[in-house]
Design a protein around this motif. Sequence first.
Motif, PDB file in Angstrom:
ATOM      1  N   LYS A 223       0.034  -2.349  -9.043  1.00 16.78           N
ATOM      2  CA  LYS A 223      -0.577  -1.104  -8.953  1.00 16.78           C
ATOM      3  C   LYS A 223      -2.162  -1.311  -9.054  1.00 16.78           C
ATOM      4  CE  LYS A 223      -0.497   3.984  -9.066  1.00 16.78           C
ATOM      5  NZ  LYS A 223      -1.870   4.216  -9.802  1.00 16.78           N
ATOM      6  N   LEU A 224      -2.943  -0.970  -8.037  1.00 20.52           N
ATOM      7  CA  LEU A 224      -4.557  -1.020  -8.073  1.00 20.52           C
ATOM      8  C   LEU A 224      -5.096   0.513  -8.094  1.00 20.52           C
ATOM      9  CD1 LEU A 224      -5.033  -4.036  -5.652  1.00 20.52           C
ATOM     10  CD2 LEU A 224      -4.674  -3.985  -8.183  1.00 20.52           C
ATOM     11  N   ASP A 225      -6.012   0.961  -9.139  1.00 25.56           N
ATOM     12  CA  ASP A 225      -6.794   1.982  -8.914  1.00 25.56           C
ATOM     13  C   ASP A 225      -7.971   1.590  -9.047  1.00 25.56           C
ATOM     14  OD1 ASP A 225      -4.037   3.663  -9.271  1.00 25.56           O
ATOM     15  OD2 ASP A 225      -4.170   3.013 -11.105  1.00 25.56           O
ATOM     16  N   GLY A 226      -8.807   2.113  -7.935  1.00 26.46           N
ATOM     17  CA  GLY A 226     -10.229   2.247  -7.891  1.00 26.46           C
ATOM     18  C   GLY A 226     -10.930   3.602  -7.598  1.00 26.46           C
ATOM     19  N   LEU A 227     -12.129   3.894  -8.280  1.00 24.52           N
ATOM     20  CA  LEU A 227     -12.932   4.969  -8.141  1.00 24.52           C
ATOM     21  C   LEU A 227     -14.306   4.911  -8.387  1.00 24.52           C
ATOM     22  CD1 LEU A 227     -13.738   6.230 -11.100  1.00 24.52           C
ATOM     23  CD2 LEU A 227     -11.371   6.623 -11.314  1.00 24.52           C
ATOM     24  N   VAL A 228     -14.960   5.722  -7.450  1.00 25.79           N
ATOM     25  CA  VAL A 228     -16.438   5.909  -7.613  1.00 25.79           C
ATOM     26  C   VAL A 228     -16.775   7.640  -7.596  1.00 25.79           C
ATOM     27  CG1 VAL A 228     -18.787   5.753  -6.554  1.00 25.79           C
ATOM     28  CG2 VAL A 228     -16.965   3.815  -6.247  1.00 25.79           C
ATOM     29  N   GLN A 229     -17.273   7.965  -8.608  1.00 28.39           N
ATOM     30  CA  GLN A 229     -17.747   9.603  -8.563  1.00 28.39           C
ATOM     31  C   GLN A 229     -19.303   9.753  -9.084  1.00 28.39           C
ATOM     32  OE1 GLN A 229     -15.319  10.768 -11.937  1.00 28.39           O
ATOM     33  NE2 GLN A 229     -13.291  10.597 -10.785  1.00 28.39           N
ATOM     34  N   ARG A 230     -19.914  10.308  -8.198  1.00 28.61           N
ATOM     35  CA  ARG A 230     -21.360  10.440  -8.667  1.00 28.61           C
ATOM     36  C   ARG A 230     -21.883  11.743  -8.020  1.00 28.61           C
ATOM     37  NH1 ARG A 230     -25.680   7.181  -9.509  1.00 28.61           N
ATOM     38  NH2 ARG A 230     -27.722   7.780  -8.752  1.00 28.61           N
ATOM     39  N   ARG A 231     -22.669  12.567  -9.050  1.00 25.38           N
ATOM     40  CA  ARG A 231     -23.282  13.534  -8.529  1.00 25.38           C
ATOM     41  C   ARG A 231     -24.619  13.724  -9.362  1.00 25.38           C
ATOM     42  NH1 ARG A 231     -21.740  18.605 -11.924  1.00 25.38           N
ATOM     43  NH2 ARG A 231     -23.147  17.905 -13.329  1.00 25.38           N
ATOM     44  N   GLY A 232     -25.960  14.378  -8.568  1.00 24.52           N
ATOM     45  CA  GLY A 232     -27.096  14.544  -8.821  1.00 24.52           C
ATOM     46  C   GLY A 232     -27.212  15.468 -10.170  1.00 24.52           C
ATOM     47  N   GLY A 233     -28.433  15.144 -10.792  1.00 27.41           N
ATOM     48  CA  GLY A 233     -28.665  16.285 -11.662  1.00 27.41           C
ATOM     49  C   GLY A 233     -28.391  17.889 -11.145  1.00 27.41           C
ATOM     50  N   THR A 234     -28.215  18.751 -12.110  1.00 30.80           N
ATOM     51  CA  THR A 234     -28.293  20.475 -11.946  1.00 30.80           C
ATOM     52  C   THR A 234     -29.416  20.924 -12.360  1.00 30.80           C
ATOM     53  OG1 THR A 234     -26.963  20.955 -13.964  1.00 30.80           O
ATOM     54  CG2 THR A 234     -25.683  20.427 -12.185  1.00 30.80           C
ATOM     55  N   VAL A 235     -30.367  20.296 -13.214  1.00 30.40           N
ATOM     56  CA  VAL A 235     -31.561  20.781 -13.522  1.00 30.40           C
ATOM     57  C   VAL A 235     -32.473  19.671 -13.226  1.00 30.40           C
ATOM     58  CG1 VAL A 235     -32.924  21.631 -15.415  1.00 30.40           C
ATOM     59  CG2 VAL A 235     -30.497  22.151 -15.460  1.00 30.40           C
ATOM     60  N   ASP A 236     -33.742  20.037 -12.225  1.00 33.74           N
ATOM     61  CA  ASP A 236     -34.572  19.210 -11.871  1.00 33.74           C
ATOM     62  C   ASP A 236     -35.350  18.797 -13.065  1.00 33.74           C
ATOM     63  OD1 ASP A 236     -33.583  19.387  -9.408  1.00 33.74           O
ATOM     64  OD2 ASP A 236     -34.986  20.871  -8.714  1.00 33.74           O
ATOM     65  N   ASN A 237     -35.830  17.450 -13.076  1.00 33.62           N
ATOM     66  CA  ASN A 237     -36.732  16.766 -13.860  1.00 33.62           C
ATOM     67  C   ASN A 237     -38.260  16.820 -13.149  1.00 33.62           C
ATOM     68  OD1 ASN A 237     -38.575  15.676 -15.534  1.00 33.62           O
ATOM     69  ND2 ASN A 237     -37.176  13.821 -15.702  1.00 33.62           N
ATOM     70  N   PRO A 238     -39.145  17.565 -13.243  1.00 33.29           N
ATOM     71  CA  PRO A 238     -40.374  17.721 -12.570  1.00 33.29           C
ATOM     72  C   PRO A 238     -41.225  16.293 -12.408  1.00 33.29           C
ATOM     73  CG  PRO A 238     -40.443  19.461 -14.004  1.00 33.29           C
ATOM     74  CD  PRO A 238     -39.414  18.672 -14.398  1.00 33.29           C
ATOM     75  N   MET A 239     -40.836  15.263 -13.306  1.00 34.57           N
ATOM     76  CA  MET A 239     -41.465  14.088 -13.334  1.00 34.57           C
ATOM     77  C   MET A 239     -41.126  13.157 -12.215  1.00 34.57           C
ATOM     78  SD  MET A 239     -42.387  11.383 -16.334  1.00 34.57           S
ATOM     79  CE  MET A 239     -43.285  12.775 -17.175  1.00 34.57           C
ATOM     80  N   SER A 240     -41.986  12.729 -11.464  1.00 33.52           N
ATOM     81  CA  SER A 240     -41.750  11.945 -10.283  1.00 33.52           C
ATOM     82  C   SER A 240     -41.004  10.698 -10.521  1.00 33.52           C
ATOM     83  CB  SER A 240     -43.020  11.733  -9.275  1.00 33.52           C
ATOM     84  OG  SER A 240     -42.523  11.130  -8.288  1.00 33.52           O
ATOM     85  N   GLY A 241     -40.075  10.090  -9.802  1.00 36.25           N
ATOM     86  CA  GLY A 241     -39.503   8.940 -10.019  1.00 36.25           C
ATOM     87  C   GLY A 241     -38.322   8.979 -11.186  1.00 36.25           C
TER      88      GLY A 241
END
Length: 770
Positions: A223-241
């Motif tokens: 049995k093989l299990d693979g996963l990818v989970q990604r989410r951006g931040g919920t509070v913005d960081n004003p510093m560019s980059g």
Amino acid sequence: MRGQHMKKSVGKLFYASALAGSALSAALVPGMALADTSAIAAAPAADAMGDAGLAAIVVTAEKRQTDLQDTPIAIAVMNADDLRNRHILSLEDLGDGSIPSLRIAPFFSRKSALTLGIRGVGALGDANQPARDQGVGVYVDGVYMGRAQGLGAALFDVEQIEVLKGPQGTLFGRNTEGGAVSIVTRKPSGASHMNATAGVSNYGGYEGVVHLDLPSFHNISVKLDGLVQRRGGTVDNPMSGEADFNSYDRRGLHVAVKWEPTSTFTALYSFDTSYDATTPYYLQLLSKGSLALAPILKLQPDRAKTANVGVPLQESVGKTWGHQLNLDWEVADNLTLRSISSYRDLTQSQYDNGATVLSVFSPNANFSRYSLANFDQYQYSQEFQAIGELADITYVAGLFYYHEHVSDDAWSPNTLKFNADGTAYTVLPSPTASTIFPDRASTATTDNLSAFGQFTWSPAALDNRFHLTMGGRYSHDKKKGELTKVNGATPTVNGVTGDVPMAFKSDRFDPLVTLAYDVSRHINVYGKWSTGYKAGGANSRSLTYRSFGPESVSSFEIGSKMDLLDNMVRLNLAAYTTKYKNVQIDFNAVTPGVNRTTLETVNVDGSGRIKGFEADLTVAPATGLTLTASYALTDIRLPQAHNPFIAGNPLVTVYPVYVPKHSSSGAIDYSLPVAGDAKILAHLDANFASRQYSSASDPTLNDRTFLVNGRLSLADIDLGRDNAKLRVSLWARNLLDNQFVFLRNYSAALGTYAIYNEPRTFGGEVNVQF
């Protein structure tokens, strides 16, 4: 009859009070139906009512498969359907209170370490300690996970999660004074099968999960299990980059190979590897303290969408991998021998620049403390079990060995610089601090050797309706370690400069006695006494590596488990009183303008007392409709403790961390056939907790919490070939977008600072199975 129909405990005392309060104040417990697997019978939550009523739930709390209703332990169970309905991707998501007695929180603003508590026991103020343990044991397929780091990684193909409440000092043993969280994953089936899910969500989130079962070949299944989970931040960081606050990026791979050369022998090997990258929660300043605050660092009394100062911020990266080998040999019809061997490795980097608002203003001064820490651990364990039956007796006996080595280091430089009047700032070309890296460093090595046994006697003379269970566990713990850096230099203690050693040894016996009686086939009552303990150690944030001793609990519990009205209603009740001795409490000293936080862990003199009541209700009033409710009352009183940071070490009040007095959860699941095999699945759950403390030495309370989660699916859509089925779903967490503070602290110098819960997250996904 205990092995086939092992029913237990409680009293009519609770039966009456349960029915009186069975509305359970909208309390609703998470789905009590069982996952589909070869080891555990299937019963999705929304279809829990069949011709015979509510389906049986099989658990492994006693190291053998037993019916939940026959097992004299307070247990909450969440199966794969429950986890999917609540969109629970990692243990951190259970921090919403879906299981009221279980409390999960991050270590301050860091998502890279989780602290767990059950029934008021176990949660740590500082989870980043190599020589300190949690009081709730987390197990994955029988393997103990030694550290708080790594617990936030994505969950693989989970069959069910069992939360065993109260001390589990006999069969689970190591550091399970609060209880144990046992995660069971699906095993290879030997049949060709694929289950794949793809989804998107707000904040730039996406996920992809594939579970692939290969057909058996020469008695070998894969049995093989693979996963990818990604989410951006919920509070913005004003510093560019730079990264935003409260983001995650998780990936994982799991491989399981099962060999069954005969009907009586099974070997299961598995390998898993996980990558878990997160950014910290954003810390907000709610009110100003006595010290100067720069104009640019503004108060934010509501949940922020954007940080008021942009900061350098990178992901904290956790990498875990491990091997496991389980051997099961059915020597005879009444005896099975089992071996569980494992090796695991963990590295965790921690980058936390979320507390800029705690910076004290001084013209042209450096500020914005950036906590840089590294955590490395490896562990190996071996457990042997003998599980059998003799006439009217069932028994489990075993040996357990655990070894781990942990090292940590940390540095707290500044990243920004104020201008002359605090109205602007510049980014320092490189982090700076008054000390060199590392500011602190330590190592710790732990060895634990245990022998345990438990038997249940169900005498035929009493028609197998009476059950006496007795058990015990002997544990030998040994720790040694060194504090090698303090303030960037070799430590000096009592005028002596050199590495500061730590050594700890402890021998402990934890007994258990349970009396259970089957009032009828569907009503069981029990009374239980058990103990548990957590090992001592030393605190690496202490300037002297000050040691502390073990803490322990002794608990009396009575309970009942009832299936009523032709199995249309399931009501489980428990009441307990716990003596909590030598509690390990953290005291900290934060010096304004100095980045290093000094921490001391002390044992409280005397005993605390915890009293509690729990009720779990499941009702299947109509075909396809299931209502669940759960409520927990936890009343905890701790004795005063000597604060080592105040002159004269006076006694001060100690506050229990992350222990709401009242907590509840409820859910509605509905399944409606629409055409052919297709059906609409609807789920809604609500979770409440009263105010609680987040620091043992701070009387500031957090907010009450109330969260609603929902999911709507069109499932089992026939794709026309190979029994392929399609499911399309919409989901939401914190559906009402409620905001509350889950961590609040107060300092007269700095003010009130807090971390808010996540805003509403929502998304859609497509699942295909064939």
